[in-house]
Design an enzyme around this catalytic site. Sequence first.
Site, PDB file in Angstrom:
ATOM      1  N   GLY A   1       0.851  -1.177   0.000  1.00  0.00           N
ATOM      2  CA  GLY A   1       0.000   0.000   0.000  1.00  0.00           C
ATOM      3  C   GLY A   1       0.883   1.222   0.000  1.00  0.00           C
TER       4      GLY A   1
ATOM      5  N   GLN B   1       3.396   9.961   1.264  1.00  0.00           N
ATOM      6  CA  GLN B   1       4.642   9.308   0.850  1.00  0.00           C
ATOM      7  C   GLN B   1       5.099   9.768  -0.529  1.00  0.00           C
ATOM      8  OE1 GLN B   1       3.052   5.178   2.049  1.00  0.00           O
ATOM      9  NE2 GLN B   1       5.274   5.013   2.261  1.00  0.00           N
TER      10      GLN B   1
ATOM     11  N   CYS C   1       8.198  -0.415   5.183  1.00  0.00           N
ATOM     12  CA  CYS C   1       7.539   0.763   4.628  1.00  0.00           C
ATOM     13  C   CYS C   1       8.385   1.297   3.482  1.00  0.00           C
ATOM     14  CB  CYS C   1       7.390   1.827   5.711  1.00  0.00           C
ATOM     15  SG  CYS C   1       6.552   3.322   5.159  1.00  0.00           S
ATOM     16  N   LEU C   2       7.728   1.709   2.416  1.00  0.00           N
ATOM     17  CA  LEU C   2       8.462   2.264   1.273  1.00  0.00           C
ATOM     18  C   LEU C   2       9.165   3.564   1.633  1.00  0.00           C
ATOM     19  CD1 LEU C   2       5.852   1.576  -1.552  1.00  0.00           C
ATOM     20  CD2 LEU C   2       7.879   0.233  -0.966  1.00  0.00           C
TER      21      LEU C   2
ATOM     22  N   HIS D   1      -1.621   0.468   8.884  1.00  0.00           N
ATOM     23  CA  HIS D   1      -0.334   1.069   8.539  1.00  0.00           C
ATOM     24  C   HIS D   1      -0.539   2.235   7.561  1.00  0.00           C
ATOM     25  CE1 HIS D   1       4.076   0.657   7.273  1.00  0.00           C
ATOM     26  NE2 HIS D   1       3.557   1.454   6.346  1.00  0.00           N
ATOM     27  N   GLU D   2      -1.352   2.010   6.526  1.00  0.00           N
ATOM     28  CA  GLU D   2      -1.552   3.067   5.518  1.00  0.00           C
ATOM     29  C   GLU D   2      -2.275   4.268   6.118  1.00  0.00           C
ATOM     30  OE1 GLU D   2       0.198   2.857   3.014  1.00  0.00           O
ATOM     31  OE2 GLU D   2       0.650   0.748   3.284  1.00  0.00           O
TER      32      GLU D   2
ATOM     33  N   HIS E   1      -0.203   6.683   8.092  1.00  0.00           N
ATOM     34  CA  HIS E   1       0.545   7.680   7.311  1.00  0.00           C
ATOM     35  C   HIS E   1      -0.219   8.999   7.213  1.00  0.00           C
ATOM     36  CE1 HIS E   1       4.107   5.665   5.830  1.00  0.00           C
ATOM     37  NE2 HIS E   1       3.424   4.612   5.436  1.00  0.00           N
TER      38      HIS E   1
HETATM   39 NI    NI Z   1       4.337   2.792   4.921  1.00  0.00          NI
END
Ligand code: NI
Length: 190
Positions: free
Chosen positions: A49, A54, A108-109, A150-151, A154
Site C-alpha cells: 500500500g 509518501q 515501509c516504502l 499502517h496506511e 501515514h
Molecule cells: Ni508505509
Amino acid sequence: MAIRKIAQLGHPILRRVADPVTAEVLASAGFQALIDDLIETQRDADGAGIAAPQVHESLRVCVMEVKANPRYPSLPAIPLTVLVNPVITPLVPVPPAPGQAIVMYEGCLSVVGLRGRVRRPRHVRVRALGRHGESVELEFVGPPAAVVQHECDHLDGVLFVDRAEPGSLLFLREFERFVPPADRLIDEGA
Ligand code: NI
C-alpha cells in the site's frame, strides 16, 4: 500516469497530519491522476500500500493492493482498494487482548531496508470514500487489517517505527537471516 518519488524517513511531510480531501479536490483531474500515480508507484516498488504523503502530497488518501508480493510473501491477496478520507474503527479492544492481535514485521516504502514487529488489532472497520466519491465501508480481518492500519497511520503522520515493539527493529538482511518465517506474521486469532 507516473511513478513518483517516495519521501524517506526524516522528510517532514511524513509527519504532517494530512488534509482532508474536499469534494472539489476529489472531482479534479489532478486528484484522479494522483490516485493513478499512487497505484503505479506502489506497484513499481512492490508495496502492499502507499499513502499520498509518501509521494509528497499531504492529502488523506491511500491505496492498497497485494497480489504475490516478493517483499511480503506471507501476505494474503488484497484487491486494489482506494480509500479517501478513511476512518478506522477497531472491532476488538485497543490495545488488543491476547488472541485479538495481528503481529507482523512491517516495513515501509518510506523506511527502506528496515523491518520491525508491530502488534495491532486484527479486526477493523473502515469507512471512507472511493475514488469517485462513493461511500465505502469495509471490514479487514487478519493481515489486511495490519496493512490498512499502517496506511491510515501515514495520514496522521505516524510511521511503523513509532509503533514497533522496543528492540524489534532490524535491517532487511538480518530479518531474512534471523527471524524464522513462522515468526514473521502471527495472526493470534487465526
Ligand atoms: Ni508505509
